[in-house]
Design an enzyme around this catalytic site. Structure first.
Site, PDB file in Angstrom:
ATOM      1  N   ASP A 129       0.852  -1.182   0.000  1.00  0.00           N
ATOM      2  CA  ASP A 129       0.000   0.000   0.000  1.00  0.00           C
ATOM      3  C   ASP A 129       0.891   1.236   0.000  1.00  0.00           C
ATOM      4  O   ASP A 129       1.703   1.412   0.905  1.00  0.00           O
ATOM      5  CB  ASP A 129      -0.905  -0.019   1.232  1.00  0.00           C
ATOM      6  CG  ASP A 129      -2.055   0.962   1.152  1.00  0.00           C
ATOM      7  OD1 ASP A 129      -1.923   1.989   0.461  1.00  0.00           O
ATOM      8  OD2 ASP A 129      -3.091   0.699   1.784  1.00  0.00           O
ATOM      9  N   ARG A 131      -0.309   4.407  -0.126  1.00  0.00           N
ATOM     10  CA  ARG A 131      -1.073   5.598   0.247  1.00  0.00           C
ATOM     11  C   ARG A 131      -0.497   6.287   1.484  1.00  0.00           C
ATOM     12  O   ARG A 131       0.113   5.653   2.329  1.00  0.00           O
ATOM     13  CB  ARG A 131      -2.535   5.241   0.499  1.00  0.00           C
ATOM     14  CG  ARG A 131      -3.249   4.798  -0.762  1.00  0.00           C
ATOM     15  CD  ARG A 131      -4.630   4.324  -0.484  1.00  0.00           C
ATOM     16  NE  ARG A 131      -4.582   3.018   0.183  1.00  0.00           N
ATOM     17  CZ  ARG A 131      -5.633   2.226   0.347  1.00  0.00           C
ATOM     18  NH1 ARG A 131      -6.818   2.610  -0.092  1.00  0.00           N
ATOM     19  NH2 ARG A 131      -5.514   1.065   0.946  1.00  0.00           N
TER      20      ARG A 131
END
Length: 156
Positions: A129, A131
């Site tokens: 991930d 983000r």
């Protein structure tokens, strides 16, 4: 002194079949990415505000891909906020867990070949991930939100 993360651009009404929300657009200073805050009602500073932090998903939300449940998560969050009468969705331009649309499509091709999402991201040289949620804090500060009741499908 910390550099300012965001710039508030504008706010308008967003009539939907669920409720009439307000749409606030922000521009991230470093990346020039535009992020949204979708709000309903007034916020009581004494109580946590019903909140979802949601990453943009063009393939799921606009093209109705069955590879994810992003569209359901977004619509369900909007419905829950409408039922409560107030809340906010931080809608972030972080397509494909932050790897961007073109890399997300590359990951989809790897998924066609048998990889799962995490494996495909690793094959492309990304973490599970990519983000970042620091921008949410800056947006919440602008909107004077101090406490959140987070709706999430990700316990991490």
């Amino acid at each position: 002194m910390r550099k300012k993360l965001i710039k508030f651009i504008e706010c308008c009404k967003l009539p939907t079949d669920i409720a009439e929300f307000r749409l606030h657009v922000f521009k991230e200073e470093l990346s020039n990415k535009e992020h949204l805050a979708i709000t309903l009602g007034t916020f009581n500073k004494e109580n946590p505000i019903l909140t979802r932090i949601h990453s943009q998903c063009l393939t799921g939300e606009s093209l109705f891909s069955l590879r994810c449940d992003c569209r359901f998560q977004l619509s369900e969050s909007l419905k829950r906020i409408a039922e409560k009468g107030s809340g906010i969705i931080f809608y972030l331009q972080q397509e494909g867990r932050g790897i961007g649309l073109s890399n997300k499509i590359r990951a989809y091709k790897l998924q066609d070949d048998g990889f799962d999402t995490v494996e495909a991201n690793h094959q492309l040289g990304f973490h599970e991930d990519e983000r970042s949620y620091e921008i949410v804090s800056a947006m919440a500060n602008h909107l004077k939100i101090k406490s959140m009741d987070l709706m999430t499908n990700n316990p991490k």
